[in-house]
Design an enzyme around this catalytic site. Structure first.
Site, mmCIF file in Angstrom:
data_model
loop_
_atom_site.group_PDB
_atom_site.id
_atom_site.type_symbol
_atom_site.label_atom_id
_atom_site.label_comp_id
_atom_site.label_asym_id
_atom_site.label_seq_id
_atom_site.Cartn_x
_atom_site.Cartn_y
_atom_site.Cartn_z
ATOM 1 N N ILE A 136 0.916 -0.853 -0.014
ATOM 2 C CA ILE A 136 -0.180 0.129 0.402
ATOM 3 C C ILE A 136 0.810 1.391 -0.416
ATOM 4 O O ILE A 136 0.254 2.195 -0.856
ATOM 5 C CB ILE A 136 -0.836 -0.326 1.267
ATOM 6 N N GLY A 137 1.726 1.078 0.866
ATOM 7 C CA GLY A 137 2.796 1.829 0.802
ATOM 8 C C GLY A 137 3.544 2.859 -0.680
ATOM 9 O O GLY A 137 3.267 4.085 -0.960
ATOM 10 N N ARG A 191 -8.550 -11.403 18.166
ATOM 11 C CA ARG A 191 -8.306 -10.580 18.341
ATOM 12 C C ARG A 191 -7.966 -9.338 19.191
ATOM 13 O O ARG A 191 -7.238 -8.264 19.170
ATOM 14 C CB ARG A 191 -9.995 -9.966 17.729
ATOM 15 N N ASP A 197 -14.328 1.804 2.421
ATOM 16 C CA ASP A 197 -15.549 0.743 2.160
ATOM 17 C C ASP A 197 -16.394 2.184 1.927
ATOM 18 O O ASP A 197 -17.399 1.190 1.083
ATOM 19 C CB ASP A 197 -16.488 1.365 4.032
ATOM 20 N N HIS A 205 -14.173 0.272 11.229
ATOM 21 C CA HIS A 205 -14.151 -0.822 9.289
ATOM 22 C C HIS A 205 -13.935 -2.051 9.911
ATOM 23 O O HIS A 205 -12.748 -3.029 10.056
ATOM 24 C CB HIS A 205 -12.737 0.184 9.673
#
Length: 338
Positions: free
Chosen positions: A17-18, A99, A160, A188
């Site tokens: 992504i960077g 999580r 989203d 998210h």
């Protein structure tokens, strides 16, 4: 007179992504084609070589707006004088990781980053958390910088939002630009609520257009509940299954959209968008949570769109997502990380 360069720090800059972000920022897609930028590429030691390679490519691109590029694994250096911080790097969920474990691991990243931003960034710094779990990572970073205003910290739910617009456009066979006032509420995550109750398509109610498309309001509601909402919420998993890896270009695009509207303002005729911001009790969301809302921006920060009517269906879905955010906040607090 030439504008003063804006310093943009990207964490996890050596990741996919960077990499997708860097060249578009350098080209002016995020801050405009008249705004020079400096880039700070912040990485963990294992990612430095990849970030250094990206820096070489940035130099080879000879971007007219790009000043210097610095690669570092030192947060004090990476956030020094930072005007915009894109917190992309995060700890992914590993095999067998609960999580709560993921939240704790990321607290060890975003807490120190928040403190470093408070200590070294420019006075007007703005922060967007991209790395997941983005809402609670933003909450953690914000808690580590108590002297900075709440509105400096956001999390990315524009992806989203864009997914919801894309799905609605495909269902109605219209251009995405004809759709306005979609909203993403909550976290998210799979509990998020993509809401089109106030959306319009070429000025007409989206719900009416869906009723005409699917043969009545009952069929339209069924499509929303059975296909639209779960597909928007599960789009990331769908892309992983099809592509073999997670969303990259669309995530980078959403981050650029988020910062551009935040910094430059959003055209009034474009309607509102969605961003996760610090709640002050709007729509019953507990104060301090970082939750997604419909927002507008005039360039001076995101503002929550208030006064929208919520039916029982929407209220239940928003409450479920907010309950998840509360659970995440409490898990991090129990670990002594807030």
């Amino acid at each position: 007179m030439a504008q003063t360069p804006v310093t943009v720090t990207i964490t996890g800059a050596g990741g996919q992504i960077g990499y997708a972000l860097l060249f578009r920022i350098a080209a002016g897609d995020m801050l405009g084609t008249g705004q020079p930028v400096r880039l700070r590429l912040l990485e963990i030691p294992q990612g430095l070589r990849s970030a250094e390679g990206a820096a070489l490519e940035l130099q080879d691109g000879a971007f007219p707006l790009l000043g210097d590029v610095e690669v570092t694994d030192d947060t004090a250096v990476g956030f020094d004088g930072c005007d915009i911080a894109l917190l992309v790097g995060s700890r992914p969920r590993g095999p067998g990781m609960e999580r709560a474990d993921l939240l704790t691991a990321n607290a060890g990243i975003f807490g120190p980053q928040g403190a470093a931003i408070a200590a070294h960034a420019a006075a007007g710094v703005r922060v967007v958390v991209v790395g997941n779990p983005a809402n609670t990572n933003a909450l953690i970073a914000r808690a580590a910088a108590p002297d900075l205003p709440d509105d400096r910290f956001t999390a990315l739910t524009r992806l989203d939002h864009n997914r919801a617009v894309g799905q609605l456009a495909a269902a109605l066979d219209v251009m995405p630009g004809s759709i306005r006032d979609v909203a993403i509420w909550g976290n998210h995550s799979a509990t998020q609520f993509p809401d089109i109750a106030h959306a319009t398509v070429d000025g007409a109610r989206a719900l009416d257009a869906l009723s005409a498309r699917f043969g009545g309001p009952y069929a339209a509601t069924s499509w929303l509940d059975d296909e639209f909402v779960p597909r928007v919420a599960g789009r990331g998993a769908e892309i992983i299954e099809v592509r073999g890896s997670s969303s990259v270009a669309s995530a980078a695009n959403a981050a650029i959209d988020h910062v551009r509207d935040w910094m430059l303002g959003r055209p009034a005729d474009a309607g509102w968008t969605s961003a996760a911001v610090v709640s002050h009790g709007e729509y019953g969301v507990p104060e301090g949570l970082v939750s997604s809302f419909p927002v507008t921006s005039d360039g001076d920060g995101y503002r929550i769109v208030e006064g929208l009517a919520l039916d029982a269906r929407a209220r239940a879905r928003i409450d479920a997502s907010v309950a998840e955010l509360i659970g995440e906040r409490d898990a991090v607090a129990r670990a002594g990380l807030l």
